[in-house]
Design a protein around this motif. Structure first.
Motif, mmCIF file in Angstrom:
data_model
loop_
_atom_site.group_PDB
_atom_site.id
_atom_site.type_symbol
_atom_site.label_atom_id
_atom_site.label_comp_id
_atom_site.label_asym_id
_atom_site.label_seq_id
_atom_site.Cartn_x
_atom_site.Cartn_y
_atom_site.Cartn_z
ATOM 1 N N LEU A 7 0.843 -1.197 0.000
ATOM 2 C CA LEU A 7 0.000 0.000 0.000
ATOM 3 C C LEU A 7 0.876 1.243 0.000
ATOM 4 N N ALA A 8 0.966 1.899 -1.149
ATOM 5 C CA ALA A 8 1.781 3.105 -1.281
ATOM 6 C C ALA A 8 0.943 4.329 -0.927
ATOM 7 N N LEU A 9 1.416 5.098 0.043
ATOM 8 C CA LEU A 9 0.751 6.327 0.443
ATOM 9 C C LEU A 9 1.497 7.530 -0.123
ATOM 10 N N GLU A 10 0.879 8.693 -0.069
ATOM 11 C CA GLU A 10 1.524 9.905 -0.580
ATOM 12 C C GLU A 10 2.823 10.151 0.186
ATOM 13 N N VAL A 12 5.549 8.446 -0.197
ATOM 14 C CA VAL A 12 6.119 7.158 0.157
ATOM 15 C C VAL A 12 7.642 7.206 0.048
ATOM 16 N N CYS A 41 -0.556 -0.998 -4.669
ATOM 17 C CA CYS A 41 -1.855 -0.344 -4.753
ATOM 18 C C CYS A 41 -1.793 0.982 -4.010
ATOM 19 N N ALA A 42 -2.790 1.822 -4.242
ATOM 20 C CA ALA A 42 -2.814 3.137 -3.612
ATOM 21 C C ALA A 42 -4.235 3.673 -3.627
ATOM 22 N N GLU A 43 -4.448 4.730 -2.869
ATOM 23 C CA GLU A 43 -5.771 5.346 -2.823
ATOM 24 C C GLU A 43 -6.090 6.064 -4.124
ATOM 25 N N VAL A 47 0.947 8.206 -7.100
ATOM 26 C CA VAL A 47 1.498 8.499 -5.781
ATOM 27 C C VAL A 47 2.886 9.086 -5.968
ATOM 28 N N CYS A 74 6.328 6.828 5.077
ATOM 29 C CA CYS A 74 6.167 8.079 4.329
ATOM 30 C C CYS A 74 7.150 9.109 4.862
ATOM 31 N N THR A 81 -3.108 10.180 7.870
ATOM 32 C CA THR A 81 -3.564 9.232 6.859
ATOM 33 C C THR A 81 -5.050 9.441 6.601
ATOM 34 N N VAL A 85 -8.183 5.074 3.733
ATOM 35 C CA VAL A 85 -7.054 4.149 3.900
ATOM 36 C C VAL A 85 -7.129 3.453 5.248
#
Length: 322
Positions: A7-10, A12, A41-43, A47, A74, A81, A85
């Motif tokens: 799970l890649a978040l902003e 990252v 995957c990501a929101e 990203v 991150c 977050t 998510v």
């Protein structure tokens, strides 16, 4: 096939993302098949991280059919977050999905409430902040990773490699994990800091060392009685000289080396055979089952029976259902 969703978040951290991607992608079953399908995957479809813009083709729905979810860290200042998510992580945890974090990704798991009442780790620089912000989490800053069963946390990108190899070993046994470690050009296990199903690799012996013949002899004769005197005599040295040279070249004593060699043999038999504990104790050279259980627990951190329950036949089972 086991599905792994990263799970890649902003914001990252690229290294945190790459570590689990590499390890699971290198894993292979004995017949050459891949046991893991790894997806990022990501929101949102794109990203951003430090020096990269990553486009992904799967959203948060990827967490619904994943067997393992990994949350990389991150960059500082990335902010809280998003609720979607956090909600997706809570749903995955409620469904029994294994969830792990890399470095400060532990903050995301804590924010979702997944670390409440558990032990956890993160990068040592951020450990105090994690403990202060989430008092219901027992933070252990001095370890590489913490395995609570369903929830795991690691201290940083390098420690994430150890954690991922540990998960592969839990899933498939030591042979598959060792092969993945070789492909990643790293040791199979480093000390995680808590009682784990681990035996450290023996210290490396310099190429051309005079100890190579005696070490091969030890490995070939583990089931028999091997004393310090027998090792020294076979090497043509006094016990004192042999012990000194052995420590100089390996960093450990002959008897410590022998113990770890016997435990490794026992681990292999526990993973790959149905032989009773009593027979394994003899074949690994421990003599009595009582001595075997005591020394195995001291080195590995668990009982032989618990180890067998965790690792026996994992690779064969997965291969049969892949």
């Amino acid at each position: 096939m086991h599905s792994v969703a990263i799970l890649a978040l902003e914001d990252v951290v690229p290294f945190d993302l790459a570590a689990p991607l590499q390890v699971f992608d290198w894993a292979r079953l004995p017949d050459g098949r891949r046991p893991y399908r790894v997806r990022v995957c990501a929101e949102s479809p794109e990203v951003r991280g430090d020096g990269l813009a990553l486009r992904v083709d799967r959203g948060l729905e990827a967490l619904e059919d994943a067997d393992t979810v990994i949350v990389p860290g991150c960059a500082p200042g990335s902010g809280p977050t998003s609720e979607p998510v956090l909600a997706a992580l809570r749903r995955a945890a409620g469904a029994g999905t294994r969830i792990a974090s890399v470095c400060v990704g532990a903050f995301v798991l804590a924010e979702a409430g997944l670390l409440d009442g558990l032990r956890a780790t993160t990068h040592w620089v951020a450990a105090d902040q994690l403990a202060q912000r989430y008092p219901d989490v027992t933070v252990e800053p001095g370890v590489l990773y913490v395995d609570n069963g369903q929830i795991l946390t690691s201290a940083g990108a390098a420690a994430a490699l150890d954690m991922c190899l540990h998960m592969i070993r839990r899933d498939l046994g030591s042979a598959v994990a060792a092969d993945a470690a070789r492909m990643c050009v790293m040791p199979l296990e480093r000390e995680g800091g808590q009682a784990q199903f681990i035996v450290h690799e023996q210290p490396p012996v310099p190429r051309g060392s005079t100890l190579e013949p005696i070490l091969e002899w030890i490995e070939d004769n583990l089931a028999g009685e091997i004393t310090l005197g027998a090792m020294a005599a076979r090497s043509g040295m006094s016990e004192r000289t042999f012990s000194r040279r052995f420590r100089e070249q390996t960093g450990t004593t002959p008897l410590q080396w022998l113990l770890r060699a016997r435990v490794r043999r026992a681990q292999y038999l526990l993973e790959n055979s149905d032989r009773p504990i009593e027979r394994i104790a003899q074949q690994a050279g421990f003599g009595s089952p009582t001595a075997f259980r005591e020394r195995f627990r001291r080195v590995v951190g668990t009982t032989p029976q618990s180890y067998r329950s965790a690792f026996h036949g994992k690779a064969r089972v997965l291969a049969a259902h892949s």
